[in-house]
Design a protein around this motif. Structure first.
Motif, PDB file in Angstrom:
ATOM      1  N   THR A   9      -4.751   2.559  -1.156  1.00  0.00           N
ATOM      2  CA  THR A   9      -5.693   3.556  -0.646  1.00  0.00           C
ATOM      3  C   THR A   9      -5.399   3.899   0.811  1.00  0.00           C
ATOM      4  N   ASN A  54       0.835  -1.209   0.000  1.00  0.00           N
ATOM      5  CA  ASN A  54       0.000   0.000   0.000  1.00  0.00           C
ATOM      6  C   ASN A  54       0.867   1.255   0.000  1.00  0.00           C
ATOM      7  N   TYR A 113     -13.536   2.145  -1.803  1.00  0.00           N
ATOM      8  CA  TYR A 113     -14.098   3.228  -0.996  1.00  0.00           C
ATOM      9  C   TYR A 113     -14.443   4.400  -1.913  1.00  0.00           C
ATOM     10  N   GLY A 155      -9.399   3.369   4.051  1.00  0.00           N
ATOM     11  CA  GLY A 155     -10.111   2.306   4.740  1.00  0.00           C
ATOM     12  C   GLY A 155      -9.169   1.229   5.222  1.00  0.00           C
ATOM     13  N   PRO A 156      -9.678   0.234   5.935  1.00  0.00           N
ATOM     14  CA  PRO A 156      -8.827  -0.788   6.545  1.00  0.00           C
ATOM     15  C   PRO A 156      -8.201  -1.757   5.550  1.00  0.00           C
ATOM     16  N   ARG A 157      -8.862  -1.967   4.414  1.00  0.00           N
ATOM     17  CA  ARG A 157      -8.300  -2.888   3.417  1.00  0.00           C
ATOM     18  C   ARG A 157      -7.443  -2.112   2.421  1.00  0.00           C
ATOM     19  N   TRP A 158      -6.209  -2.531   2.254  1.00  0.00           N
ATOM     20  CA  TRP A 158      -5.259  -1.747   1.463  1.00  0.00           C
ATOM     21  C   TRP A 158      -5.624  -1.677  -0.022  1.00  0.00           C
ATOM     22  N   ALA A 192      -0.617   4.296   1.876  1.00  0.00           N
ATOM     23  CA  ALA A 192      -1.064   4.047   3.248  1.00  0.00           C
ATOM     24  C   ALA A 192      -1.292   5.350   4.001  1.00  0.00           C
ATOM     25  N   ASP A 220      -0.910   5.973   7.213  1.00  0.00           N
ATOM     26  CA  ASP A 220       0.197   6.248   8.124  1.00  0.00           C
ATOM     27  C   ASP A 220       1.443   6.635   7.321  1.00  0.00           C
ATOM     28  N   GLU A 276       4.367   4.100   7.318  1.00  0.00           N
ATOM     29  CA  GLU A 276       4.059   2.917   6.507  1.00  0.00           C
ATOM     30  C   GLU A 276       4.114   3.262   5.022  1.00  0.00           C
TER      31      GLU A 276
END
Length: 275
Positions: free
Chosen positions: A101, A64, A111, A104-107, A67, A69, A72
């Motif tokens: 992306t 990702n 969304y 959201g939680p899934r890379w 990401a 963060d 990251e």
């Protein structure tokens, strides 16, 4: 076209890896190790691929690089830079990732914000940073087409290529990932024509799989093995070969080596490819 698979196949040495692909009648490969394996290891795989006459079609990133963060994000951008450097050194045609992306939680998830101006600008800058830092001489950096993130259509891909504005950026075409409507599904031959028309001269590697309509409501599509769906695979291969007589077409997303063996046989027979 040159047929390949995304599986590394079970192997214990670079020589065995290359020979297994060659003996299946394959002409190209996805690279099975990352730069983190070390230069001695990845060059051994490159040398065996060369000896077996296998084109190294793709080096994967699959991280990702957008990401949320910042640490990251920096980590995975640096990973992509080093993968692209390795791809250039080993003579791979392209180094490929999806956009990723931060929303959201899934890379690699879908969304609404994936289609925002913010996402677009972030993607353009991210690709430029990777290319400008790695400075590849031959290998292209590519973003795989996706159903729910940039680029989700050939028009969007062409715009992305224009906005990135780097000769080292090219298209990685996964047609099935962009078939997201009844029109594209039922008239996929026409959609294939559109893809290769809009991206003419820009496509460097293709993924090969199939797609079928599920019986449940509402409109639901399912990726499947070649021959189990309705994609005009023959037309796909014709267009890819017209774009580049040596175009890599990589069978992907099967679960076992045995499933890949069966799919290879099916595609070779359907397309009249000699082993």
């Amino acid at each position: 076209m040159k047929l390949g698979i995304s599986s590394d196949l079970a192997h214990t040495s670079p020589e065995e890896w290359a020979n297994k692909h060659k003996n299946l009648g394959l002409k190209c490969v996805n690279f099975p190790v990352t730069y983190e394996a070390g230069r001695e290891t990845y060059m051994a795989y490159k040398q065996e691929a060369d000896k077996a006459g296998l084109v190294i079609a793709e080096v994967g990133v699959w991280r990702n690089t957008l990401a949320a963060d910042s640490k990251e994000r920096e980590k995975w951008i640096n990973y992509a830079i080093n993968q692209l450097k390795m791809a250039d050194e080993i003579g791979a045609l392209c180094c490929v990732n999806v956009a990723g992306t931060p929303f959201g939680p899934r890379w690699d998830g879908g969304y609404r914000e994936n289609f925002s101006k913010e996402a677009w600008d972030m993607t353009v800058r991210m690709v430029q940073e990777i290319i400008d830092t790695a400075k590849p001489k031959k290998a292209k950096y590519s973003i795989e087409s996706m159903p729910w993130m940039i680029p989700s259509s050939p028009e969007e891909y062409a715009r992305l290529i224009n906005d990135v504005n780097r000769s080292e950026f090219g298209a990685h075409l996964d047609v099935v990932n962009m078939i997201t409507s009844p029109e594209k599904y039922f008239f996929n031959d026409q959609f294939l024509d559109k893809c290769f028309s809009i991206l003419k001269g820009q496509v460097h590697s293709c993924h090969l799989k199939d797609i079928k309509l599920k019986e449940e409501y509402t409109f639901q599509l399912q990726e499947c093995a070649c021959g189990q769906g309705t994609l005009d695979i023959n037309h796909f291969a014709e267009l890819a070969t017209k774009e580049n007589p040596d175009m890599p077409m990589i069978i992907e997303h099967l679960n076992t080596d045995e499933e890949y063996f069966e799919s290879i046989k099916y595609v070779q027979k359907r397309l009249g490819l000699s082993k």
